[in-house]
Design an enzyme around this catalytic site. Structure first.
Site, short mmCIF file in Angstrom:
data_model
loop_
_atom_site.label_atom_id
_atom_site.label_comp_id
_atom_site.label_asym_id
_atom_site.label_seq_id
_atom_site.Cartn_x
_atom_site.Cartn_y
_atom_site.Cartn_z
N LYS A 49 0.84 -1.20 0.00
CA LYS A 49 0.00 0.00 0.00
C LYS A 49 0.88 1.26 0.00
O LYS A 49 0.60 2.22 -0.70
CB LYS A 49 -0.95 -0.02 1.21
CG LYS A 49 -2.06 -1.05 1.02
CD LYS A 49 -2.84 -1.40 2.27
CE LYS A 49 -3.80 -2.55 1.97
NZ LYS A 49 -4.51 -3.07 3.13
N GLN A 93 -4.93 -1.91 9.37
CA GLN A 93 -4.75 -3.22 8.72
C GLN A 93 -5.33 -4.33 9.59
O GLN A 93 -5.05 -4.41 10.78
CB GLN A 93 -3.25 -3.46 8.47
CG GLN A 93 -2.95 -4.71 7.68
CD GLN A 93 -3.53 -4.68 6.27
OE1 GLN A 93 -3.39 -3.72 5.54
NE2 GLN A 93 -4.21 -5.75 5.89
N ASP A 116 -11.24 2.64 3.90
CA ASP A 116 -11.44 1.19 3.83
C ASP A 116 -12.93 0.86 3.67
O ASP A 116 -13.28 -0.25 3.29
CB ASP A 116 -10.94 0.56 5.15
CG ASP A 116 -9.94 -0.55 4.89
OD1 ASP A 116 -9.76 -0.92 3.72
OD2 ASP A 116 -9.35 -1.04 5.87
#
Ligand code: NAP
Length: 292
Positions: A49, A93, A116
């Site tokens: 990322k 994450q 997200d």
């Protein structure tokens, strides 16, 4: 059979975003990447990322709290990022250590920075077809893969295997939306579904997101179907240096010859997830900049 090349489609999106960011005056978009602990898969996902962000011109701020961080401490960190005017997007994450309530963490991220797309408000906006929100990256990536491969879901039977909040439910809602490219007739299957094969065999488009290596076999697929394999599973393989190989939820060697189109694993849905995270971050920056 045509392979849907997620690497190529993701690269095209990254190139478009790079142009968009270069054309924007002032402060560049910034994503905070929060990785708790040292889970090896998380280490590699966050690194990817960071690398893609750099390629686009998005600043990334990597924050690495220890595995022992308490939920309250993690909330304090998120609150700081939520109010930091230089941060546009926040990614926590997953998976998180067992002592932390993952859903509570997703809810703590401010909806405006929830790139997200796991916050309650953003999931609700998907249901309401409100495009001001952020769509979870993997489901958004699946829809983009289909659109850019010329697959229109209108009038087609879409069968989704899996009902998770991260993939199954949101992708089912997206396929169902009353808008161009969507308008699918959707069936969602899960571990309590009876006669699973009878349902999957009806699918014009089959989306497999269950996390069971090579679960979908040729007898479960209608000839000519489009198959999207979301699964990422590690299967022991002594011939590999790592000792394992990555495989999807679909038994590719026997299913692929039957399909009109199929995504490979790796190189299908995976690269799209990162590209869509960046797309959401660039969108968050635009919305915040426009709002002043
Ligand atoms: P998850 O939270 O474990 O959910 C799995 C879903 O599959 C659940 O709804 C479960 O049903 C259902 N299921 C499990 N076994 C089944 C069976 N035998 N028959 C029918 N349904 C079954 O997983 P997830 O987070 O959605 O992820 C699914 C897969 O996608 C995993 O391999 C994951 O690694 C991968 N993934 C890939 C990406 C990417 O970027 N490529 C992103 C996210 C996830 P119940 O609800 O009844 O338990």
């Amino acid at each position: 059979m045509e392979l849907i090349d997620g690497n190529a489609i993701a690269a095209a999106i990254v190139a478009e975003l790079k142009q968009e960011v270069a054309a924007r005056p002032g402060r560049k978009p910034c994503i905070a990447l929060v990785r708790v602990g040292e889970d090896p898969a998380s280490v590699s996902y966050v690194r990817k990322k960071e690398k893609t962000a750099a390629e686009i011109g998005v600043t990334s701020r990597v924050i690495l709290p220890p595995e022992t961080i308490s939920q309250a401490e993690l909330f304090t960190l998120l609150d700081e990022l939520n109010t930091d005017p230089t941060v546009d997007g926040i990614l926590v994450q997953s998976p998180l250590p067992k002592h932390i309530d993952e859903l509570a963490v997703f809810r703590r991220v401010s909806p405006e920075k929830d790139v997200d797309g796991f916050n309650t408000l953003n999931l609700g906006k998907v249901a309401q077809e409100d495009e001001t929100g952020f769509v979870a990256c993997t489901p958004a990536g699946i829809m983009e893969l289909l659109a850019r491969s010329g697959v229109d879901l209108k009038g087609r039977h879409v069968v989704v295997l899996g009902r998770s909040l991260i993939v199954g439910k949101p992708v089912a809602l997206l396929a169902l939306q009353k808008k161009a490219g969507a308008n699918g007739t959707v069936t969602i299957c899960h571990s309590a579904t009876s006669n699973l094969s009878a349902l999957t065999r009806q699918a014009d488009v089959l989306i497999a997101a269950i996390g069971r290596a090579e679960f979908v076999t040729a007898d479960m697929v209608k000839p000519g179907a489009v198959v999207i394999d979301v699964g990422v599973n590690r299967v022991p393989d002594p011939t590999k240096k790592t000792g394992y190989r990555l495989t999807g939820d679909v038994h590719f060697p026997t299913v692929a010859p039957l399909c009109s189109r199929i995504t490979p694993v790796p190189g299908g849905v995976g690269p799209m997830t990162v590209a869509m995270l960046m797309k959401n971050t660039v969108k968050a920056h635009r919305l915040r900049t426009e709002a002043g």
